[in-house]
Design an enzyme around this catalytic site. Structure first.
Site, mmCIF file in Angstrom:
data_model
loop_
_atom_site.group_PDB
_atom_site.id
_atom_site.type_symbol
_atom_site.label_atom_id
_atom_site.label_comp_id
_atom_site.label_asym_id
_atom_site.label_seq_id
_atom_site.Cartn_x
_atom_site.Cartn_y
_atom_site.Cartn_z
ATOM 1 N N HIS A 59 17.403 23.357 20.543
ATOM 2 C CA HIS A 59 16.730 22.238 21.175
ATOM 3 C C HIS A 59 15.403 22.629 21.597
ATOM 4 O O HIS A 59 15.104 23.686 22.240
ATOM 5 C CB HIS A 59 17.620 21.722 22.424
ATOM 6 C CG HIS A 59 17.359 20.378 23.231
ATOM 7 N ND1 HIS A 59 15.970 20.514 23.736
ATOM 8 C CD2 HIS A 59 17.826 19.638 23.173
ATOM 9 C CE1 HIS A 59 16.126 19.185 24.411
ATOM 10 N NE2 HIS A 59 17.156 18.597 23.851
ATOM 11 N N ASP A 60 14.233 22.202 21.140
ATOM 12 C CA ASP A 60 12.947 22.555 21.373
ATOM 13 C C ASP A 60 12.522 22.300 22.505
ATOM 14 O O ASP A 60 11.860 23.304 23.316
ATOM 15 C CB ASP A 60 11.955 21.753 20.301
ATOM 16 C CG ASP A 60 11.863 20.333 20.575
ATOM 17 O OD1 ASP A 60 12.942 19.733 21.509
ATOM 18 O OD2 ASP A 60 11.290 19.468 20.160
ATOM 19 N N THR A 84 13.860 13.842 31.575
ATOM 20 C CA THR A 84 14.525 13.974 30.430
ATOM 21 C C THR A 84 13.594 14.503 29.310
ATOM 22 O O THR A 84 12.482 14.550 29.613
ATOM 23 C CB THR A 84 15.322 12.732 30.078
ATOM 24 O OG1 THR A 84 16.046 13.121 28.583
ATOM 25 C CG2 THR A 84 14.201 11.680 29.482
ATOM 26 N N SER A 85 14.036 15.081 28.021
ATOM 27 C CA SER A 85 12.961 15.705 27.149
ATOM 28 C C SER A 85 12.005 14.631 26.715
ATOM 29 O O SER A 85 10.968 15.065 26.599
ATOM 30 C CB SER A 85 13.977 16.160 25.932
ATOM 31 O OG SER A 85 14.909 17.168 26.331
ATOM 32 N N THR A 131 -17.518 -11.817 -9.769
ATOM 33 C CA THR A 131 -16.097 -12.289 -9.693
ATOM 34 C C THR A 131 -15.462 -11.885 -10.720
ATOM 35 O O THR A 131 -15.668 -12.132 -11.696
ATOM 36 C CB THR A 131 -16.054 -13.845 -9.376
ATOM 37 O OG1 THR A 131 -16.503 -14.564 -10.524
ATOM 38 C CG2 THR A 131 -17.120 -14.297 -8.057
ATOM 39 N N HIS A 132 -14.142 -11.352 -10.255
ATOM 40 C CA HIS A 132 -13.262 -10.757 -11.314
ATOM 41 C C HIS A 132 -13.814 -9.655 -12.330
ATOM 42 O O HIS A 132 -13.519 -9.310 -13.263
ATOM 43 C CB HIS A 132 -12.749 -11.911 -12.311
ATOM 44 C CG HIS A 132 -12.016 -13.136 -11.770
ATOM 45 N ND1 HIS A 132 -11.101 -13.116 -11.202
ATOM 46 C CD2 HIS A 132 -12.743 -14.303 -11.317
ATOM 47 C CE1 HIS A 132 -10.673 -14.523 -10.699
ATOM 48 N NE2 HIS A 132 -11.895 -14.963 -10.702
ATOM 49 N N GLN A 203 14.862 5.494 26.872
ATOM 50 C CA GLN A 203 14.792 6.998 27.087
ATOM 51 C C GLN A 203 13.508 7.506 26.225
ATOM 52 O O GLN A 203 12.973 8.559 26.380
ATOM 53 C CB GLN A 203 15.719 7.824 26.419
ATOM 54 C CG GLN A 203 15.852 9.368 26.817
ATOM 55 C CD GLN A 203 17.282 10.055 27.052
ATOM 56 O OE1 GLN A 203 18.001 9.281 27.502
ATOM 57 N NE2 GLN A 203 17.438 11.226 26.426
ATOM 58 N N SER A 254 -15.363 21.156 -16.843
ATOM 59 C CA SER A 254 -15.604 22.480 -17.606
ATOM 60 C C SER A 254 -15.858 22.595 -19.042
ATOM 61 O O SER A 254 -16.218 23.326 -19.769
ATOM 62 C CB SER A 254 -14.195 23.245 -17.425
ATOM 63 O OG SER A 254 -13.233 22.800 -18.001
ATOM 64 N N LYS A 259 -21.262 15.614 -17.487
ATOM 65 C CA LYS A 259 -20.437 14.815 -16.395
ATOM 66 C C LYS A 259 -20.829 14.776 -14.907
ATOM 67 O O LYS A 259 -20.931 15.778 -14.609
ATOM 68 C CB LYS A 259 -18.801 15.231 -16.521
ATOM 69 C CG LYS A 259 -18.161 15.026 -17.814
ATOM 70 C CD LYS A 259 -17.810 13.587 -18.099
ATOM 71 C CE LYS A 259 -16.447 13.401 -17.265
ATOM 72 N NZ LYS A 259 -15.967 12.036 -17.540
ATOM 73 N N ARG A 260 -20.704 13.459 -14.454
ATOM 74 C CA ARG A 260 -21.293 13.598 -13.068
ATOM 75 C C ARG A 260 -20.129 12.588 -12.459
ATOM 76 O O ARG A 260 -20.260 11.231 -12.643
ATOM 77 C CB ARG A 260 -22.589 12.816 -12.653
ATOM 78 C CG ARG A 260 -23.640 13.889 -12.736
ATOM 79 C CD ARG A 260 -25.265 13.499 -12.268
ATOM 80 N NE ARG A 260 -26.114 14.378 -12.675
ATOM 81 C CZ ARG A 260 -27.206 14.487 -11.874
ATOM 82 N NH1 ARG A 260 -27.548 13.419 -10.814
ATOM 83 N NH2 ARG A 260 -27.963 15.467 -11.874
ATOM 84 N N ASN A 261 -19.050 13.060 -11.958
ATOM 85 C CA ASN A 261 -17.850 12.315 -11.438
ATOM 86 C C ASN A 261 -17.830 11.864 -10.052
ATOM 87 O O ASN A 261 -18.193 12.505 -9.095
ATOM 88 C CB ASN A 261 -16.516 13.041 -11.817
ATOM 89 C CG ASN A 261 -16.338 13.300 -13.250
ATOM 90 O OD1 ASN A 261 -16.841 12.541 -14.170
ATOM 91 N ND2 ASN A 261 -16.080 14.585 -13.519
ATOM 92 N N GLU A 266 -12.960 9.064 -5.284
ATOM 93 C CA GLU A 266 -11.494 8.989 -5.790
ATOM 94 C C GLU A 266 -10.634 9.602 -5.114
ATOM 95 O O GLU A 266 -9.519 9.367 -4.979
ATOM 96 C CB GLU A 266 -11.768 9.743 -7.367
ATOM 97 C CG GLU A 266 -12.562 9.304 -8.272
ATOM 98 C CD GLU A 266 -12.498 9.934 -9.486
ATOM 99 O OE1 GLU A 266 -12.721 9.384 -10.797
ATOM 100 O OE2 GLU A 266 -12.422 11.307 -9.468
#
Length: 296
Positions: A59-60, A84-85, A131-132, A203, A254, A259-261, A266
């Site tokens: 019981h913490d 109470t707790s 759009t779309h 409680q 690598s 590449k420039r991601n 993300e």
């Protein structure tokens, strides 16, 4: 944020609640003034010792108060009086949620400043509307930033409302019935801690409050994903309308040095999924058995 949700800070908030209750009891003459002074000067805890005691108590809160008693001495008999707790745990949770919410608000404000500045900066910059995902009519690049600013303004209001909802404590004892405490104790303890007192509690503090907070975070995360997803599209090789900053020395692959991601965008999209998933857990925790259970 990591420091806010550390075990050290959690137990410190528990101690803050216990001390505030003792102070109110002392004001009412329930705790002698010298005992309060001893409690405040000697109250201390150790994470290692709490964990050690909990192996026995399972019981913490009992482990925590036992560790306090070891340090305080005889005056510790006044600690946790009438509680109470969940009086301690849930009221402390309100302090933690308030602290974390204030950190988030402090980050939203500068983001809104950037969005507003960019909206004005690119007001006259033409951009093809879509759009779309298909070319539509021309629009303004600045209008996109103005849209994001307006949305974050709504999010800021949502977060301030959620802060008010979660910054609520309860000191009402077992099943929330005030069997051993006068309601005025709850009001004064919460006032000392900078919290509102729950109008009604069992409680535990009712978990719809936590659900509102988590759902608000999910909405904000979704807005951030909305921005990040747009950046990811702009940065595609076929589009190249805008891109994330790429600092000196940064590498994208690598195997492919060109590449420039859009890695930051993300990551934002990925983390937004986690935040939304956690909001579902918050909603699932609203329904508990009668006055409380620990399924949440």
């Amino acid at each position: 944020m990591g420091a806010v949700w550390s075990l050290q800070n959690k137990f410190q908030k528990w101690l803050d609640v216990e001390i505030a209750v003792c102070e109110v009891h002392a004001e009412d003459g329930i705790i002698p003034a010298d005992a309060l002074a001893e409690i405040k000067s000697k109250a201390a805890f150790s994470l290692e010792r709490i964990n050690e005691i909990e192996k026995t108590t399972d019981h913490d809160v009992i482990a925590f108060t036992t560790n306090l008693a070891e340090n305080i001495g005889p005056s510790s008999r006044f600690v946790h009086y009438g509680l109470t707790s969940s009086d301690v745990v849930d009221t402390a949770n309100a302090l933690l949620l308030k602290e974390s919410c204030e950190l988030l608000l402090a980050r939203i404000d500068p983001l809104m400043d950037v969005l507003k500045r960019r909206a004005h900066e690119f007001k006259e910059t033409p951009q093809i509307g879509r759009t779309h995902g298909i070319h539509a009519e021309p629009t303004s690049f600045g209008m996109t930033w103005a849209l994001w600013f307006s949305e974050m303004k709504r999010n800021r209001k949502r977060l301030k409302d959620a802060l008010k909802t979660v910054a609520v404590g309860k000191i009402s004892g077992a099943v929330g019935a005030f069997a051993h405490l006068d309601p005025s104790v709850e009001e004064r303890v919460c006032e000392k801690l900078g919290l509102a007192a729950a109008n009604v509690s069992t409680q535990v503090i009712q978990r719809d409050r936590y659900a509102e907070y988590l759902c608000t975070l999910a909405i904000i995360a979704s807005s951030l994903e909305k921005i990040a997803l747009q950046v990811r599209h702009w940065q595609r090789t076929e589009v190249r309308e805008a891109q994330e900053a790429f600092k000196k020395g940064q590498k994208g692959s690598s195997a492919m040095p060109h590449k420039r991601n859009p890695i930051l965008s993300e990551r934002i999209c990925g983390m937004a999924r986690t935040v939304r998933a956690n909001s579902i857990v918050g909603l699932e925790n609203v329904a508990l058995w009668h006055e409380r259970d620990i399924s949440h």
